[in-house]
Design a protein around this motif. Structure first.
Motif, PDB file in Angstrom:
ATOM      1  N   ARG A 168       2.338   6.386  19.154  1.00 52.93           N
ATOM      2  CA  ARG A 168       3.745   6.236  18.750  1.00 52.93           C
ATOM      3  C   ARG A 168       4.700   6.126  19.936  1.00 52.93           C
ATOM      4  O   ARG A 168       5.906   5.920  19.741  1.00 52.93           O
ATOM      5  CB  ARG A 168       4.151   7.439  17.896  1.00 52.93           C
ATOM      6  N   ALA A 169       4.197   6.272  21.152  1.00 53.91           N
ATOM      7  CA  ALA A 169       5.091   6.315  22.318  1.00 53.91           C
ATOM      8  C   ALA A 169       4.562   5.405  23.429  1.00 53.91           C
ATOM      9  O   ALA A 169       3.942   5.881  24.383  1.00 53.91           O
ATOM     10  CB  ALA A 169       5.232   7.751  22.822  1.00 53.91           C
ATOM     11  N   PRO A 170       4.789   4.102  23.336  1.00 55.16           N
ATOM     12  CA  PRO A 170       4.299   3.170  24.370  1.00 55.16           C
ATOM     13  C   PRO A 170       4.785   3.510  25.777  1.00 55.16           C
ATOM     14  O   PRO A 170       4.028   3.333  26.742  1.00 55.16           O
ATOM     15  CB  PRO A 170       4.852   1.820  23.901  1.00 55.16           C
ATOM     16  N   ASP A 171       6.013   3.999  25.900  1.00 56.13           N
ATOM     17  CA  ASP A 171       6.509   4.366  27.232  1.00 56.13           C
ATOM     18  C   ASP A 171       5.709   5.522  27.823  1.00 56.13           C
ATOM     19  O   ASP A 171       5.409   5.543  29.024  1.00 56.13           O
ATOM     20  CB  ASP A 171       7.996   4.744  27.159  1.00 56.13           C
ATOM     21  N   LEU A 172       5.372   6.506  26.995  1.00 53.35           N
ATOM     22  CA  LEU A 172       4.564   7.632  27.454  1.00 53.35           C
ATOM     23  C   LEU A 172       3.173   7.161  27.879  1.00 53.35           C
ATOM     24  O   LEU A 172       2.642   7.611  28.904  1.00 53.35           O
ATOM     25  CB  LEU A 172       4.445   8.685  26.353  1.00 53.35           C
ATOM     26  N   VAL A 173       2.592   6.255  27.098  1.00 53.73           N
ATOM     27  CA  VAL A 173       1.289   5.695  27.456  1.00 53.73           C
ATOM     28  C   VAL A 173       1.359   5.029  28.825  1.00 53.73           C
ATOM     29  O   VAL A 173       0.490   5.231  29.684  1.00 53.73           O
ATOM     30  CB  VAL A 173       0.821   4.683  26.384  1.00 53.73           C
ATOM     31  N   ARG A 174       2.374   4.226  29.050  1.00 50.71           N
ATOM     32  CA  ARG A 174       2.515   3.523  30.325  1.00 50.71           C
ATOM     33  C   ARG A 174       2.724   4.498  31.487  1.00 50.71           C
ATOM     34  O   ARG A 174       2.090   4.378  32.535  1.00 50.71           O
ATOM     35  CB  ARG A 174       3.691   2.543  30.246  1.00 50.71           C
ATOM     36  N   GLN A 175       3.580   5.503  31.291  1.00 46.33           N
ATOM     37  CA  GLN A 175       3.844   6.456  32.371  1.00 46.33           C
ATOM     38  C   GLN A 175       2.609   7.282  32.707  1.00 46.33           C
ATOM     39  O   GLN A 175       2.282   7.488  33.884  1.00 46.33           O
ATOM     40  CB  GLN A 175       5.001   7.372  31.964  1.00 46.33           C
ATOM     41  N   MET A 176       1.926   7.781  31.674  1.00 42.77           N
ATOM     42  CA  MET A 176       0.705   8.551  31.928  1.00 42.77           C
ATOM     43  C   MET A 176      -0.361   7.688  32.592  1.00 42.77           C
ATOM     44  O   MET A 176      -1.085   8.144  33.491  1.00 42.77           O
ATOM     45  CB  MET A 176       0.172   9.131  30.615  1.00 42.77           C
TER      46      MET A 176
ATOM     47  N   LYS B 135      -5.203   4.231  31.839  1.00 40.85           N
ATOM     48  CA  LYS B 135      -5.158   4.692  30.455  1.00 40.85           C
ATOM     49  C   LYS B 135      -5.015   6.214  30.385  1.00 40.85           C
ATOM     50  O   LYS B 135      -5.688   6.943  31.129  1.00 40.85           O
ATOM     51  CB  LYS B 135      -6.430   4.271  29.716  1.00 40.85           C
ATOM     52  N   PRO B 136      -4.178   6.713  29.482  1.00 36.67           N
ATOM     53  CA  PRO B 136      -4.090   8.167  29.285  1.00 36.67           C
ATOM     54  C   PRO B 136      -5.317   8.680  28.555  1.00 36.67           C
ATOM     55  O   PRO B 136      -5.953   7.948  27.787  1.00 36.67           O
ATOM     56  CB  PRO B 136      -2.842   8.322  28.417  1.00 36.67           C
ATOM     57  N   LEU B 137      -5.633   9.946  28.775  1.00 39.46           N
ATOM     58  CA  LEU B 137      -6.845  10.549  28.231  1.00 39.46           C
ATOM     59  C   LEU B 137      -6.519  11.719  27.322  1.00 39.46           C
ATOM     60  O   LEU B 137      -5.549  12.455  27.559  1.00 39.46           O
ATOM     61  CB  LEU B 137      -7.738  11.051  29.364  1.00 39.46           C
TER      62      LEU B 137
END
Length: 405
Positions: free
Chosen positions: A352-360, A312-314
């Motif tokens: 708003r950015a599921p791809d960013l969540v996944r990458q982070m 999970k991103p923080l």
């Protein structure tokens, strides 16, 4: 190696140090050490038990939730006797105390006396630092420790600034059992309960006790702003049971935060739930974003590792040791303290950015696996035990040679 651990609390009482001990102590046992822990009493729990190979002894004389400074002074003889009985019973090679550089001079000074009598080195793990009369009093013992483990470089800098010898301090970051945070591990019933409450909304999780120091009020204010532009959001707050609350401040702060939730009209959008240690992975796995906007200098932040291990991103504040964990723009975001608008902005950027969540999240999991594993922490801790024992042994031999000479 025989190790005597001492700390004020242990599960079912929860907190950062308590979680750390639930991982460190059994891991040391698996490495072939004998580990005993003296800790505070808990209603309904036996005074002595064995848990995952760790011998646990509970006593009211270590329970800071019920021991005021006045009571500590009143029972100082009983406290000294209790600590001495524990050490004499366990006959340790190393005495390892956690956060004994604060809260109670009586307990710390008793340990210093005992270690001189039994000849075992005394190691302090400093999980926090403070600045008040009690802290100043306990600084009188800063040269009495044979070794000091600081949980972050931030804590080491603060200890040195307070007069602890720099060469005495070793930074050993916390580590995590990554297997607990794999997808198949979290209790399915707990995950289902969270999903039912959220009703398909994206979950923002604050995995801290409800308090102003942990930024719970900032989370509520930020979440109100998030809901104004992103209605499909849900806030999960870790509950309030079974935490160390010396001074009984927490209940008043909890009431204040609950009032804020009501005043912001968020009662249908927030779940407050206590998560026992074994259920925490479920909360991370059901969350989209994890926030930890502490308002004080967080010593380290073990829950940050938990969130990262769950992928999970923080979003955290630039406070204490947390910047040693989170890499801005790669595994999450770092924002200034007590700025709900900044927190809301970063939460929205992630929702708003599921791809960013996944990458982070992927980068966060990699960072934990590379730098913050339980195996690394145990290896460094055992090596430090050995080093302190050798140093103390040389010092004792030097004293004997001087006496003979």
């Amino acid at each position: 190696m025989r190790i005597a651990m001492l700390h004020w609390a242990f599960p079912p009482t929860i907190g950062g140090v308590e979680t750390h001990l639930t991982m460190l102590c059994p891991a040391l046992v698996r490495e072939g050490c004998e580990v005993a822990l003296l800790t505070g009493a808990v209603d309904g729990r036996v005074a002595a038990e064995t848990w995952e190979g760790v011998r646990i002894r509970r006593t009211p004389l270590m329970d800071l939730n019920s021991l005021s400074p006045t009571l500590i002074r009143r029972y100082k003889d009983e406290i000294r006797e209790e600590l001495a009985r524990f050490i004499d019973r366990e006959r340790p090679d190393v005495i390892h105390a956690h956060n004994m550089h604060y809260f109670s001079y009586v307990h710390a000074e008793a340990l210093v006396r005992i270690k001189e009598r039994v000849g075992a080195p005394l190691i302090l793990s400093a999980h926090n630092v403070w600045d008040d009369e009690t802290w100043e009093e306990l600084l009188r013992l800063r040269f009495a420790w044979d070794g000091v483990i600081a949980v972050s470089h931030y804590i080491k800098r603060e200890l040195i600034a307070s007069g602890y010898p720099a060469g005495q301090i070793r930074v050993i970051h916390h580590g995590l059992d990554l297997a607990r945070f794999q997808a198949a591990t979290p209790p399915e019933a707990v995950r289902r309960e969270i999903r039912e409450k959220a009703r398909g909304r994206k979950i923002v999780f604050h995995p801290a006790r409800m308090s102003l120091a942990k930024g719970s009020d900032i989370v509520v204010l930020a979440f109100r702003r998030v809901k104004e532009v992103y209605p499909d959001a849900f806030l999960l707050l870790a509950g309030t049971n079974n935490t160390v609350d010396w001074g009984s401040y927490q209940q008043g702060e909890i009431a204040q935060i609950r009032r804020m939730i009501a005043e912001c009209g968020l009662e249908e959008d927030v779940l407050i739930r206590f998560f026992p240690w074994e259920e925490m992975p479920a909360a991370y796995w059901e969350s989209e974003v994890v926030v930890y906007p502490s308002s004080f200098d967080e010593p380290f932040g073990l829950v940050l590792l938990e969130a990262m291990a769950a992928g999970k991103p923080l979003v955290v504040t630039r406070a204490g040791g947390m910047p040693e964990i989170v890499v801005p723009g790669e595994t999450g975001f770092i924002i200034p303290r007590r700025q709900p608008d900044a927190l809301a902005e970063k939460i929205l950027a992630l929702l708003r950015a599921p791809d960013l969540v996944r990458q982070m999240g992927q980068r966060a999991r990699r960072r934990v696996a590379e730098r913050f594993t339980l195996e690394r922490m145990v290896r460094e801790t055992v090596a430090y035990y050995d080093e302190v024992c050798r140093t103390r042994g040389r010092a004792e031999r030097g004293k004997r040679s001087s006496a003979i000479g």
